[in-house]
Motif scaffolding. Structure first.
Motif, PDB file in Angstrom:
ATOM      1  N   ASN A 195      11.906  -0.807 -46.548  1.00 22.49           N
ATOM      2  CA  ASN A 195      11.899  -1.692 -46.720  1.00 22.49           C
ATOM      3  C   ASN A 195      12.635  -1.289 -48.153  1.00 22.49           C
ATOM      4  N   ALA A 196      12.298  -0.179 -48.765  1.00 20.05           N
ATOM      5  CA  ALA A 196      12.970  -0.059 -49.778  1.00 20.05           C
ATOM      6  C   ALA A 196      14.099   0.872 -49.916  1.00 20.05           C
ATOM      7  N   LYS A 197      15.029   0.837 -48.535  1.00 22.46           N
ATOM      8  CA  LYS A 197      16.819   0.853 -48.219  1.00 22.46           C
ATOM      9  C   LYS A 197      16.856   0.367 -47.835  1.00 22.46           C
ATOM     10  N   ASN A 198      15.995  -1.097 -47.108  1.00 22.59           N
ATOM     11  CA  ASN A 198      16.830  -1.898 -46.329  1.00 22.59           C
ATOM     12  C   ASN A 198      17.321  -1.446 -44.736  1.00 22.59           C
ATOM     13  N   THR A 199      16.602  -0.451 -44.328  1.00 24.41           N
ATOM     14  CA  THR A 199      17.377  -0.092 -43.354  1.00 24.41           C
ATOM     15  C   THR A 199      15.421  -0.061 -42.379  1.00 24.41           C
ATOM     16  N   VAL A 200      16.519  -0.463 -41.630  1.00 21.59           N
ATOM     17  CA  VAL A 200      15.477   0.007 -39.567  1.00 21.59           C
ATOM     18  C   VAL A 200      15.988   1.315 -39.607  1.00 21.59           C
ATOM     19  N   TYR A 201      14.886   2.103 -39.057  1.00 19.33           N
ATOM     20  CA  TYR A 201      15.717   2.827 -37.856  1.00 19.33           C
ATOM     21  C   TYR A 201      14.794   2.647 -36.161  1.00 19.33           C
ATOM     22  N   LEU A 202      15.491   3.444 -34.936  1.00 16.46           N
ATOM     23  CA  LEU A 202      15.284   3.467 -34.136  1.00 16.46           C
ATOM     24  C   LEU A 202      15.551   5.328 -33.786  1.00 16.46           C
ATOM     25  N   GLN A 203      14.060   5.813 -33.796  1.00 16.39           N
ATOM     26  CA  GLN A 203      14.503   7.695 -33.084  1.00 16.39           C
ATOM     27  C   GLN A 203      14.141   7.228 -31.546  1.00 16.39           C
ATOM     28  N   LEU A 204      15.361   7.766 -31.021  1.00 15.43           N
ATOM     29  CA  LEU A 204      15.355   8.280 -29.232  1.00 15.43           C
ATOM     30  C   LEU A 204      14.640   9.282 -29.608  1.00 15.43           C
ATOM     31  N   ASN A 205      14.492   9.958 -28.392  1.00 11.44           N
ATOM     32  CA  ASN A 205      13.428  11.351 -28.012  1.00 11.44           C
ATOM     33  C   ASN A 205      13.574  11.311 -26.879  1.00 11.44           C
ATOM     34  N   SER A 206      13.854  12.273 -25.811  1.00 13.62           N
ATOM     35  CA  SER A 206      13.524  12.272 -24.933  1.00 13.62           C
ATOM     36  C   SER A 206      14.998  12.001 -23.839  1.00 13.62           C
ATOM     37  N   LEU A 207      15.917  12.153 -24.294  1.00 11.99           N
ATOM     38  CA  LEU A 207      17.215  11.149 -23.737  1.00 11.99           C
ATOM     39  C   LEU A 207      17.666  11.048 -23.059  1.00 11.99           C
ATOM     40  N   LYS A 208      17.447   9.732 -22.081  1.00  8.01           N
ATOM     41  CA  LYS A 208      17.769  10.125 -20.634  1.00  8.01           C
ATOM     42  C   LYS A 208      19.572   9.782 -20.103  1.00  8.01           C
ATOM     43  N   PRO A 209      20.146  10.315 -19.070  1.00  3.56           N
ATOM     44  CA  PRO A 209      21.781   9.150 -19.183  1.00  3.56           C
ATOM     45  C   PRO A 209      21.866   8.341 -19.248  1.00  3.56           C
ATOM     46  N   GLU A 210      19.956   7.955 -18.429  1.00  3.46           N
ATOM     47  CA  GLU A 210      20.491   6.407 -18.013  1.00  3.46           C
ATOM     48  C   GLU A 210      20.241   4.707 -19.657  1.00  3.46           C
ATOM     49  N   ASP A 211      20.397   6.006 -21.126  1.00  3.52           N
ATOM     50  CA  ASP A 211      20.100   5.347 -21.893  1.00  3.52           C
ATOM     51  C   ASP A 211      21.443   5.480 -22.305  1.00  3.52           C
ATOM     52  N   THR A 212      21.939   5.647 -22.709  1.00  4.49           N
ATOM     53  CA  THR A 212      23.225   5.333 -22.059  1.00  4.49           C
ATOM     54  C   THR A 212      23.719   4.240 -22.565  1.00  4.49           C
ATOM     55  N   ALA A 213      24.591   3.687 -23.676  1.00  3.84           N
ATOM     56  CA  ALA A 213      24.289   2.626 -23.665  1.00  3.84           C
ATOM     57  C   ALA A 213      25.393   2.297 -24.991  1.00  3.84           C
TER      58      ALA A 213
END
Length: 125
Positions: A74-92
């Motif tokens: 909240n101090a940076k007004n930012t939301v994150y999404l950490q993506l690990n163990s990525l797969k080709p079907e995560d392409t988007a």
């Protein structure tokens, strides 16, 4: 009114990681519950993750549970999404979304008022 700007997408090999960021402006991100959606080539937009404004509770779709994590600074007004163990079907294209109160079905895209332009994630096999 709030503006959302995503960043952090790119090309990564299967098994790799990325961290997406969603910076908010206009109003502080702590005023909103936030979510990530994605839309793969030839597919409909689908829910990925959400985080509630009031208590920080999180939701993840079954397809990313155990691999992705949503968080906020909240101090940076930012939301994150950490993506690990990525797969080709995560392409988007990954979109950030905001709303004052999470809809009863957190994965319902019509329940979100504000949307970013998206950031491309491509996972090669």
């Amino acid at each position: 009114q709030v503006q959302l700007v995503e960043s952090g997408g790119g090309l990564v090999q299967a098994g790799g990681s990325l961290r997406l960021s969603c910076a908010t402006s206009g109003r502080t991100s702590s005023s909103y519950s936030m979510a990530w959606f994605r839309q793969g080539p030839g597919k409909e937009r689908e829910f990925v993750a959400a985080i509630r404004r009031t208590d920080g509770n999180t939701w993840l779709s079954d397809s990313v549970k155990g691999r992705f994590t949503i968080s906020r600074d909240n101090a940076k007004n930012t939301v994150y999404l950490q993506l690990n163990s990525l797969k080709p079907e995560d392409t988007a294209v990954y979109f950030c979304a905001a709303t004052g109160v999470l809809p009863p079905r957190v994965g319902e895209s019509s329940g979100y008022l504000y949307w970013g332009q998206g950031t491309q994630v491509t996972v090669s096999s």
